[in-house]
Design a protein around this motif. Structure first.
Motif, PDB file in Angstrom:
ATOM      1  N   VAL A   1      78.528  45.634  34.359  1.00  0.00           N
ATOM      2  CA  VAL A   1      78.954  45.785  32.967  1.00  0.00           C
ATOM      3  C   VAL A   1      77.782  45.494  32.042  1.00  0.00           C
ATOM      4  O   VAL A   1      77.028  44.534  32.236  1.00  0.00           O
ATOM      5  CB  VAL A   1      80.120  44.829  32.648  1.00  0.00           C
ATOM      6  N   SER A   2      77.603  46.320  31.035  1.00  0.00           N
ATOM      7  CA  SER A   2      76.507  46.157  30.089  1.00  0.00           C
ATOM      8  C   SER A   2      76.637  44.847  29.328  1.00  0.00           C
ATOM      9  O   SER A   2      77.732  44.464  28.910  1.00  0.00           O
ATOM     10  CB  SER A   2      76.484  47.328  29.098  1.00  0.00           C
TER      11      SER A   2
ATOM     12  N   LYS B   1      85.289  48.999  29.590  1.00  0.00           N
ATOM     13  CA  LYS B   1      83.980  48.424  29.862  1.00  0.00           C
ATOM     14  C   LYS B   1      82.892  49.490  29.751  1.00  0.00           C
ATOM     15  O   LYS B   1      83.113  50.647  30.085  1.00  0.00           O
ATOM     16  CB  LYS B   1      83.952  47.805  31.261  1.00  0.00           C
TER      17      LYS B   1
ATOM     18  N   TYR C   1      79.421  50.444  31.322  1.00  0.00           N
ATOM     19  CA  TYR C   1      78.652  50.107  32.515  1.00  0.00           C
ATOM     20  C   TYR C   1      77.184  50.468  32.374  1.00  0.00           C
ATOM     21  O   TYR C   1      76.819  51.406  31.661  1.00  0.00           O
ATOM     22  CB  TYR C   1      79.232  50.835  33.737  1.00  0.00           C
TER      23      TYR C   1
ATOM     24  N   LYS D   1      79.781  38.491  37.350  1.00  0.00           N
ATOM     25  CA  LYS D   1      79.339  39.838  37.687  1.00  0.00           C
ATOM     26  C   LYS D   1      80.125  40.365  38.885  1.00  0.00           C
ATOM     27  O   LYS D   1      80.576  39.588  39.748  1.00  0.00           O
ATOM     28  CB  LYS D   1      77.833  39.847  37.999  1.00  0.00           C
TER      29      LYS D   1
END
Length: 236
Positions: free
Chosen positions: A45-46, A66, A68, A129
């Motif tokens: 995920v960014s 989300k 990505y 994460k």
């Protein structure tokens, strides 16, 4: 005066699927050095700030979806001798293409980076994460993480004390008995590298001998070794 470039043996870098050839694994093997490649990180995920995202990405965030990161692989590279970061970059580019390598850096803690390949390092877990499957790790040219991890003196002392405690609690009478026990239960005690055990026992042979002999003199006998009958071949 020319600036001296730092040399090292352990490096990590990122490669993107769209920037490498289809036979990229074969190309890495042809480089002739041990490497470990992460599973494809396609669910990262960014972490960029909202104001740094495109309008389309901001809409996704507001909709609860989300954003990505671009799919990528993390690679650990182990040079045979100390080399510069630039020399590694050039070697990778020669084998994978000019646009193949990104974010190359020297690795100080190879155990940490190895765990990060699947997001099982402490910081990755703390940041929640996505954890990738270990079975998707790719080992190039006989990469073995145990070869590159060494314990410091404090860790060796801690391991020694833990092993001696096992000798006492499990009534072990010799090193074969100890290794037999660890073959079955090492994971329960957080021991992942048997080579570390061998190094610690060998370096403290006198101390372990005293504990083994103490158990033997108390009447204990080996419980975890397997004895083979020389006549029948049966394991007792």
């Amino acid at each position: 005066m020319k600036k001296t470039q730092t040399k090292a043996r352990h490096f990590t870098f990122i490669i993107y699927p769209e920037s490498i050839p289809e036979n990229w694994q074969e190309c890495l093997e042809n480089m002739g050095v041990p490497m470990a490649v992460s599973p494809l990180h396609d669910l990262d995920v960014s972490e960029r700030k909202v104001e740094e995202m495109t309008a389309e990405e901001q809409v996704l965030i507001k909709a609860g979806n989300k954003v990505y990161k671009k799919a990528h692989y993390h690679v650990i590279y182990v040079a045979r001798n100390p080399v510069t970061m630039e020399s590694v970059r050039k070697k990778v580019k020669r084998n994978l293409g000019d646009k193949s390598v990104s974010h190359i850096e020297i690795v100080d803690n190879i155990a940490h980076v190895y765990k990060y390949l699947t997001h099982e390092s402490k910081d990755a877990i703390r940041r929640k994460k996505h954890i990738y499957d270990k079975k998707d790790l790719i080992m190039i040219n006989d990469f073995d993480i145990d070869r590159y991890i060494t314990l410091d003196e404090s860790e060796k002392r801690s391991l020694k004390n833990e092993l001696l405690q096992l000798v006492k609690e499990k009534h072990l009478v010799n090193v074969i008995d100890l290794m037999g026990y660890l073959d079955e239960h090492a994971g329960e005690h957080g021991i992942t590298n048997i080579n570390d055990v061998l190094d610690v026992v060998t370096a403290n042979a006198g101390g372990f001998r005293l504990w083994f002999e103490g158990n033997y003199q108390c009447g204990y006998r080996a419980r975890y070794t397997k004895k083979i009958d020389p006549e029948t071949g049966e394991i007792k």
